[in-house]
Each structure stands twice: as structure tokens, then as C-alpha cells.
Design a protein around this motif. Structure first.
Motif, PDB file in Angstrom:
ATOM      1  N   PRO A 157       0.818  -1.223   0.000  1.00  0.00           N
ATOM      2  CA  PRO A 157       0.000   0.000   0.000  1.00  0.00           C
ATOM      3  C   PRO A 157       0.853   1.275   0.000  1.00  0.00           C
ATOM      4  O   PRO A 157       0.476   2.272  -0.620  1.00  0.00           O
ATOM      5  CB  PRO A 157      -0.823  -0.118   1.293  1.00  0.00           C
ATOM      6  CG  PRO A 157      -0.434  -1.385   1.954  1.00  0.00           C
ATOM      7  CD  PRO A 157       0.503  -2.137   1.113  1.00  0.00           C
ATOM      8  N   ASN A 158       1.998   1.254   0.664  1.00  0.00           N
ATOM      9  CA  ASN A 158       2.850   2.451   0.651  1.00  0.00           C
ATOM     10  C   ASN A 158       3.322   2.784  -0.754  1.00  0.00           C
ATOM     11  O   ASN A 158       3.272   3.940  -1.182  1.00  0.00           O
ATOM     12  CB  ASN A 158       4.087   2.254   1.549  1.00  0.00           C
ATOM     13  CG  ASN A 158       3.681   2.198   3.012  1.00  0.00           C
ATOM     14  OD1 ASN A 158       2.594   2.664   3.379  1.00  0.00           O
ATOM     15  ND2 ASN A 158       4.558   1.619   3.827  1.00  0.00           N
ATOM     16  N   GLU A 159       3.781   1.750  -1.460  1.00  0.00           N
ATOM     17  CA  GLU A 159       4.225   1.983  -2.841  1.00  0.00           C
ATOM     18  C   GLU A 159       3.071   2.525  -3.685  1.00  0.00           C
ATOM     19  O   GLU A 159       3.250   3.441  -4.474  1.00  0.00           O
ATOM     20  CB  GLU A 159       4.770   0.686  -3.454  1.00  0.00           C
ATOM     21  CG  GLU A 159       6.205   0.353  -3.094  1.00  0.00           C
ATOM     22  CD  GLU A 159       6.361  -0.443  -1.802  1.00  0.00           C
ATOM     23  OE1 GLU A 159       5.330  -0.650  -1.102  1.00  0.00           O
ATOM     24  OE2 GLU A 159       7.496  -0.843  -1.489  1.00  0.00           O
ATOM     25  N   ALA A 160       1.898   1.907  -3.512  1.00  0.00           N
ATOM     26  CA  ALA A 160       0.742   2.337  -4.306  1.00  0.00           C
ATOM     27  C   ALA A 160       0.415   3.805  -4.011  1.00  0.00           C
ATOM     28  O   ALA A 160       0.123   4.588  -4.922  1.00  0.00           O
ATOM     29  CB  ALA A 160      -0.459   1.442  -4.027  1.00  0.00           C
ATOM     30  N   ASP A 161       0.489   4.187  -2.730  1.00  0.00           N
ATOM     31  CA  ASP A 161       0.186   5.577  -2.367  1.00  0.00           C
ATOM     32  C   ASP A 161       1.251   6.544  -2.890  1.00  0.00           C
ATOM     33  O   ASP A 161       0.935   7.638  -3.364  1.00  0.00           O
ATOM     34  CB  ASP A 161       0.125   5.720  -0.835  1.00  0.00           C
ATOM     35  CG  ASP A 161      -1.141   5.055  -0.279  1.00  0.00           C
ATOM     36  OD1 ASP A 161      -2.060   4.772  -1.092  1.00  0.00           O
ATOM     37  OD2 ASP A 161      -1.196   4.823   0.946  1.00  0.00           O
TER      38      ASP A 161
END
Ligand SMILES: [Zn+2]
Ligand SMILES: [Zn+2]
Lengths: 488, 488
Positions: free
Chosen positions: A358-362
Motif C-alpha cells: 500500500p505504501n508503494e501504491a500511495d
């Protein structure tokens, strides 16, 4: 494939190279052993066959760009044809498989399953060559051959049937045939370096170890992690001996009959064995990006509440990579956790892993992990395909550099018999020594430590040749630099 | 190759098809017969092998785009493995070549040179399939196989060794396996149509003529100029019979054990034979542009005073074509006149010839001549590559249209035994007739005129099926439309 479920290599590459190799071949789904009653044969599974297809594709396009045409000759060779070759090339006595009965009848003449095809290819070349305008003539065959050796099987290194190519050419002059011999050696070297990320040594086989009937046998040799040398491919300048025996003559521009000069050259699936052996590690297979079936695997890491977002982001990146021609696999299996997936793809040798949470996606990023050393880098989503390609280059460079360093560290010099024996005994690898050219001096080393002269530098590389020294074994004048090594 | 010097086909395609075919194969340098003692084998020369490489490339990329992976299985199959298959598939008794002695020792169990590989591939598929997640599993092998048939040799049509591919797949459901069977049949049809410019008929083999053990054998059939049908490729839905015999089971999503459904499908180098036979003529080979080794030959026509100008102009055009990816040959040989060159390239089947003389060079034009019908067009130098490509399309369209017209004219209907016999006797080709499904009714025709039922329309093509008529032979109720034809 469910046998993947027993993941994890248990043997050590460093301490138990042979068992480790067998385990990698099996657990990375590269090959199975053949049925009972067929010891010495293997089943080449899709993941290994794909490696062979890429080697074949790479080399075949080099061949075709330089005037080679492929052909296909019969699987069988009449015994009289093989006998004819025996007359020319004293010492050529392949252990062959014979067909004596076929279609419920005994054959009048038994047929050998081809152990190599020059005895059937050369007579046809003789038929096809008439005038200098037919030269050079270059024919290559991709096929399997059978040699009934009794030694222990090692998939891709030593099997009773193996896949290979054999090229056969005829030329008007010695110069042209020699240039052909070197051209093919160059192409083998380039294939090892560019595609397989493996540096090789180029050289000639000593007189007593060249291909029977050849004027010069050249070789590329690769150093394996256990300190042994593998003959990676050979290219032979055959002089006029085969042309004389098989009557390959042509009329020159003055309508005079002349004898042709011929060459032959071959590379087998042993290249796959050398590739696996060189780069892989205790986690499994390691492959350079140019040859890997999957170049990158995308592993999305989600919780229930982030799944949709992460997966959509991962799919977008996967698509971009596919569009750029990258061989990418998105591992979105629900039933496996990321750790399991990491291990599985490491075992399978995928050169780069992309982790997306999720961090990468954000943040619009992705984490790239290099298979050979686990180095991890956070990269931008933008221009992802270019970034990934540049990481492929980095992985290739790491693999090549490690192999090159290993090779450089394992070429040592010796100037006495004791020194040769001691150095190979302690370190393995190559030992360079001045040599008189006499087979007896090699035999002394062979008898004691099972190392042989795997090559001598080619004449065009004058600097390497010990003209001024004495033979390290007998003390006579040296005429060559011999590279001693244990060998596959 | 000097044997090209005996140019010119002397046999007639129309009146002496068999001899004409043999002459085209030999004079267009496609194949040689194998050495004495090896009747039934051929040497596939580079120009024919290149045709095979293009068929292989075309089909292989269709396969890979639809989930197929290549693998390689041993050349030999233990007798017990073949016997095991015989048990399943009554009637399967290939005439095989046996290896009984190898490496100077008698083998404990004799080994068959593979006549086909399902008896060794299927047990490995069984090993590789465990869970529904392993399905569908698709494996294909490109290799040669040996069948010791005693019939007369016809290069590419009938040889003891031939090149082919065999695909084997396992699926969770009947629907999926049937879709696979049709997918491969579609790809074979597309290869014949798109690459070889040959329309084919699609259908199923009658029950009594399907592959032993198969549920349904489907086929693409091509009509040859002598009125006989060639089976161009087959695709089998095997039901669960092979899976039962070889224990291909999987656990489904509920952890229940299920039996898989399997398929197999193959195409051989007979496709090359059918290609040569269909389009070629009394001047020699004719090839569609997509498969031709050279797509266009540029023949410059000069006198001493125009040579420099003409040659320079021809070289410029050749370069433009090469840059556009066209396979072009500039025939600038001094020692041959244009007429000789025209004949030679016609014999070799080059689809388009470009003639360039001083007028063309002055006017900025070129003359294009189509191989199939000799049609000649003057075209502009500008955009030459695009123009040439569009002429390739025209040549393809001409070849396809001629073959399609021949096929359309040679599918006839018959509603009685006398009518079937008379129509095939007079015209050859296909005769459609209502049929009761009983083999005896085919036997009556076969015994009298050596024609058989080469196919029946597939069930999905309802319109073709004579449910309402009576069998043309016995008068019972018809359930199929049978296509009778003589067959290769
Ligand atoms: Zn010495
Ligand atoms: Zn009937």
C-alpha cells in the motif's frame, strides 16, 4: 506444477556441489530423470527447454547473419558410413546405439543412431560443391545425438542423448576456412558472455587432444564453481583431410580441380548446465535477464482493506512492462503469502522481484530486489519500464563481474611439476605453465591429480606463449603455455 | 549449388503428377534421397528446411500465445511403455525401429525409436499434475519420429523419418479440453490459409477411423491437384481414456480427486509436401511470399555501356527493400544472362521478379513480374518497398483464389453408390453423400475405388448434416454427411 511445493534447496553449493546441482535442477523444474531402463536420459521440462530455445535463438541468428543455412539429415547413419570415417580419423570410435531390427524385419546393414553427423553430412557437401561459385558452403543442423557413455548422468553435462548444433563448412582456401573457424569461436564466446553472463577462456586443444582428423581444434572453456573447467563449445579447422577422404573438390576460376578446406563447430546443451552451475546459489537457480523465462515477478502485498488498491496498481505496472516487451509475471495468487512467493521465485531464478504494498501504491513507487545479492531499491512508478530495464543491466553486470572475478582469481602460474600439482590440489582452477608440447608431460600430471591440459593460447595471442622458458615438467625447451585444469 | 545447372522441369504436373513432384523437389534443391541402405529417408536441404522453419515459427508463436510450452522428451521409449499404450488403444501397432544393442552391450529391455511420444509424455504429465491449479497443462514437442512403413517414399509426404510437432494437454473439464481441441484445429487451419495460401476443409474422422483411444479426431484436409485429399494436421479430444490409463488425476477446489480430460494434436512436414504440390507448376516451385526464402529477386539487365548505371540503380532499390525487411536477392552475376536467371528463379519459386534495365533506371521505374501467372507491371521507384509489399499481397491472393476455386469445383454431391463411384472415378476430389455411419458402407466404396471417408462435418456445423436423407450406399437412415475422397 505441484512438485514445486517442496521448496528450498538443502544442499550446499560450496561444500557439496554435485548434490546441490542435482537438487537445483530438480526443484527448479528443469529436468526429470527418464524412466527405468533408460538411465542416462533426461526429460527436459519446459523451463529448461526455454533456456535452450533462447541459446538456440541467439546463436542461430548470429549464424544466419554470417551465411549459415540450416538443414536436416537423417537420424540414422549406415555402419559403412561410420566405418569410412573411422578410416580417416583414427581414434574415432563413438559408443553408439544400433538399430538392427525395424518394421519387424532384420536390416541388411545395421544403422547407428547418429553420435554426430559429419559422416553423412560431408558426402552430401561433396555432392553439392562443384565450382568455386558454390563456396563457401555452410550447413548447420540442430538436433539430438546419442552417445552411449557409461559414466554417471549429470543433467545437461553428461547424458546419453543431448541436444546440440553441428556446423559444417567448405571453403576455397586455408585462410577462408581459418577465418570461419575463428568466426564461430567468436560467436560462441559472445553467446557465453552476452547471453549467459559468463566469461570464457579461448584457446586451442593440444595436438594430442584435438578432434581426430582436425588440423586445429579451438575451444572456449568456462570455470565452474568447483574449480573444474567445462569445454563450452569447439570449433575445428579440419584442413583438407575430410575433403580428401570425401572428395570435396571444386573447379577454380581457371577450370582446375582443387581440394576444399573444411571446418566444423558445435555447441551442446552443456551450456545450460554451465549456466546453472555458474550463477545459482543455495537459494536455487539464478539466471541473467536475457535468458530468464520470466525477467521480473511482481508480488503485490496486501491486507483485506488494501487489496483492491494494491492489485490495481500492480496490474497497471505489469501492463506497462508487458507493453515494453518485458517478460513479466504478476503473482496475484490468493492462496500464497508473500514470503512463500519470494522463496518460490528465488528458487526459479527470476532475476528481479518487484514488491508492491500500500505504501508503494500511495507514493507512486515500487521496490526492486535483485536476485543475485538481494539488493533492494525504491524506484519511481514513472518510466517504470526503462527503470526495470536498467536494473536488468545491473543484474547482468553483477553476475558477469562475479564470474569474471572468480575466473581471474583462479588462473595461477606454476613453473615446476610440484608447483602444478600443489596449486591445482589446493585451489583447483587453471594453472598456466610452460610446456614442451609432449603428451608424456601431461600424462604425468593426469596420472597424479586427474588434471589435463584443457587449452593452450591461440597462436595469434603471442604474448601468452612461453618460448623462452623450460617445460615445467621435463625441463626441455617450452613451446607453449599449457593451461592445466580438472575438467568435466 | 551446381546441380541447379540442369534447369527446367520436364515432367507435366497435369499428366504425370508423381514424377513432376519428384522432379520439382530435386531440381529446386529441396531434398536429396538418403544413402543406399536407407531407402525411405531423405536429406532436407536448406531451401526446404527454411520452409519448415517458417511453418514452425508461425505455428509455435500461435501456440505460445495460447499457453503452450515446449519440452523435450527422450528419443527412445522402452518397449514396456509402448506395450502399456497398446493395452489402452487397441489397434495401435506402429512399425517401429528397435535399439537392442548400445555401447557394445545388449540392452536388458529393447528401446523403440519414438514413433510418437504420448506413451512417454503422458506418464510425466501425470507426475506434474496434482491440483486443479496445475491445469490446464500444455506441453508440445518439435522433433523427428520414425515409422518403418514399407510404402514407396515421397519426400515430405511419406518418409520413414519425419519432422513434426506433437502437443499434449490436460484439462479439468470436458468443455475446456474440447475448446483446446478446436483451438489447435483453428490454428492449423490458419497456418494453412495465412502462411501457405491453402484453403482446407475442417471436419472429424468417422468413428472407425479416429485415433485409437480418442473420443474425437478432428482434421484439416487439403485437396491436391491430382484430386486426392491430404490430411494436413489432426487434433484429438481424448476424453478421459488416456488420463485413466496413465492416472492423470487432480484434486479439485473441494479437495476431491478428479480425472483429467486430455487432448493431443500434431502437424508434420507433410505440410511442405502439400504446399509444393498445390501451387507449383511446369516451370518449377511456386511459393507464397510469407514463406518464400527470397520474396523478390532483382535482375538487372545491362549492356557494357549501361552496366554501371543499371547496377547502381538496382543496388539502391535492393537496399531500400532490405531496409523495409523484405527478403530480397540482387542477382548481379556476370556469368549468366537474364533469361537464364529468370528460369532459375522461377524454378526456385521466388514469388516476384523485378526487372531493371536502362529504361527503368532513366525513368525511375521498375518492372514487377508475378511468378504464378507472369503478370507484369511497371511501377514507380518512389515508395518501392510499399509497392512491392502490395504485390506480395496480390500474389498471395492469386494463389489462394486459385486453390479455393479448385477446391470449390471439386466438392460434389452424390446420393447413390453408383453416383459416388462414378463421380470420384471421373473427377477425383470430394464427394459428399448422406451416410448411415456404418463402416461397411465405406468398405464397399473403398474396395472398388480406393476412396474413403476422409471427414464428416463437425457437429457444430449442423447445416451440413444429412439427418433427413437415406444412406447413399445402404439406404438406411443417414446420420452424417460423409466426404469421400482418395487420400494420400
Ligand atoms: Zn615437457
Ligand atoms: Zn449405410
Amino acid at each position: 506444477m505441484s512438485d514445486e511445493q517442496e521448496l528450498g534447496i538443502t544442499e550446499s553449493k560450496e561444500y557439496n556441489t554435485g548434490e546441490w546441482y542435482a537438487e537445483v535442477v530438480q526443484k527448479a523444474n528443469l529436468a526429470n530423470y527418464a524412466p527405468e531402463g533408460m538411465s542416462g536420459f533426461i526429460v527436459t521440462r519446459p523451463r529448461a527447454y526455454e533456456l535452450w530455445e533462447r541459446i538456440q535463438g541467439h546463436l542461430d541468428s548470429l549464424f544466419k547473419d554470417t551465411g549459415v543455412q540450416n538443414a536436416y539429415f537423417p537420424l540414422f547413419i549406415p555402419e559403412s558410413y561410420l566405418e569410412r570415417e573411422k578410416d580417416i580419423v583414427e581414434g574415432f570410435d563413438p559408443e553408439v546405439a544400433w538399430v538392427e531390427t525395424a518394421g519387424n524385419q532384420e536390416l541388411e546393414e545395421r544403422l547407428a543412431v547418429r553420435p554426430t553427423s559429419e559422416s553423412i553430412i560431408t558426402p552430401y557437401i561433396s555432392q553439392w560443391v562443384r565450382s568455386h561459385r558454390d563456396l563457401p558452403l555452410r550447413v548447420n543442423q540442430w538436433a539430438s545425438v546419442v552417445r552411449w557413455e557409461a559414466t554417471e548422468t549429470k543433467p545437461f553435462f553428461r547424458t546419453k542423448e543431448f541436444l546440440w548444433q553441428e556446423g559444417h563448412t567448405a571453403h576455397a582456401t586455408r585462410e577462408d576456412a581459418w577465418a570461419e573457424t575463428m568466426r564461430r569461436l567468436d560467436q560462441y564466446e559472445a553467446t557465453y558472455e552476452d547471453l549467459l553472463a559468463m566469461p570464457v577462456l579461448r584457446g586451442a586443444k593440444p595436438e594430442h587432444d584435438k578432434f581426430p582428423g582436425a588440423d586445429t581444434t579451438t575451444t572456449v572453456e568456462a570455470l565452474m564453481p568447483d574449480g573444474k573447467s567445462v569445454q563450452g563449445a569447439t570449433s575445428h579447422y579440419l584442413g583438407t583431410s575430410f575433403a580428401e577422404a570425401f572428395d570435396i573438390t571444386y573447379t577454380d576460376e581457371d577450370e582446375e580441380s582443387q581440394i576444399a578446406h573444411t571446418t566444423s563447430w558445435g555447441l551442446s546443451w552443456r551450456a545450460i548446465g554451465a549456466l546453472i552451475m555458474t550463477h545459482s546459489d543455495d537459494q536455487g537457480l539464478v539466471l541473467p535477464p536475457a535468458i530468464a523465462p520470466e525477467q521480473i515477478v511482481v508480488v503485490p502485498i496486501w491486507q483485506a482493506d488494501t487489496k483492491e488498491e494494491v492489485l490495481e496498481y500492480a496490474e497497471g505496472i505489469t501492463e506497462d512492462l508487458e507493453d515494453a516487451g518485458v517478460r513479466v509475471e504478476l503473482d496475484d495468487r490468493d492462496e500464497r503469502n508473500p514470503g512463500f512467493k519470494f522463496n518460490e521465485w528465488e528458487l526459479k531464478g527470476v532475476p528481479v522481484r518487484m514488491e508492491i504494498g500500500p505504501n508503494e501504491a500511495d507514493d507512486g513507487t515500487a521496490t526492486l530486489v535483485h536476485r543475485p545479492d538481494g539488493e533492494s531499491t525504491e524506484v519511481d512508478r514513472e518510466d517504470i519500464a526503462e527503470t526495470v530495464e536498467s536494473h536488468f543491466d545491473e543484474v547482468y553486470a553483477k553476475l558477469y563481474a562475479a564470474a569474471e572475478e572468480n575466473l581471474a582469481q583462479n588462473v595461477r602460474e606454476a613453473d615446476s611439476r610440484a608447483d602444478i600439482l600443489g596449486t591445482i590440489g589446493q585451489h583447483g582452477g587453471y594453472v598456466k605453465a610452460p610446456w614442451c608440447g609432449d603428451e608424456d608431460c601431461e600424462t604425468e600430471i593426469k596420472d597424479q591429480i586427474a588434471a589435463e591440459i584443457v587449452m593452450v593460447p591461440l597462436d595469434d595471442d603471442e604474448a601468452e606463449i612461453h618460448h623462452d622458458d623450460d617445460c615445467a615438467i621435463c625441463g626441455d625447451a617450452a613451446v607453449e603455455t599449457a593451461y592445466f585444469a580438472k575438467s568435466y
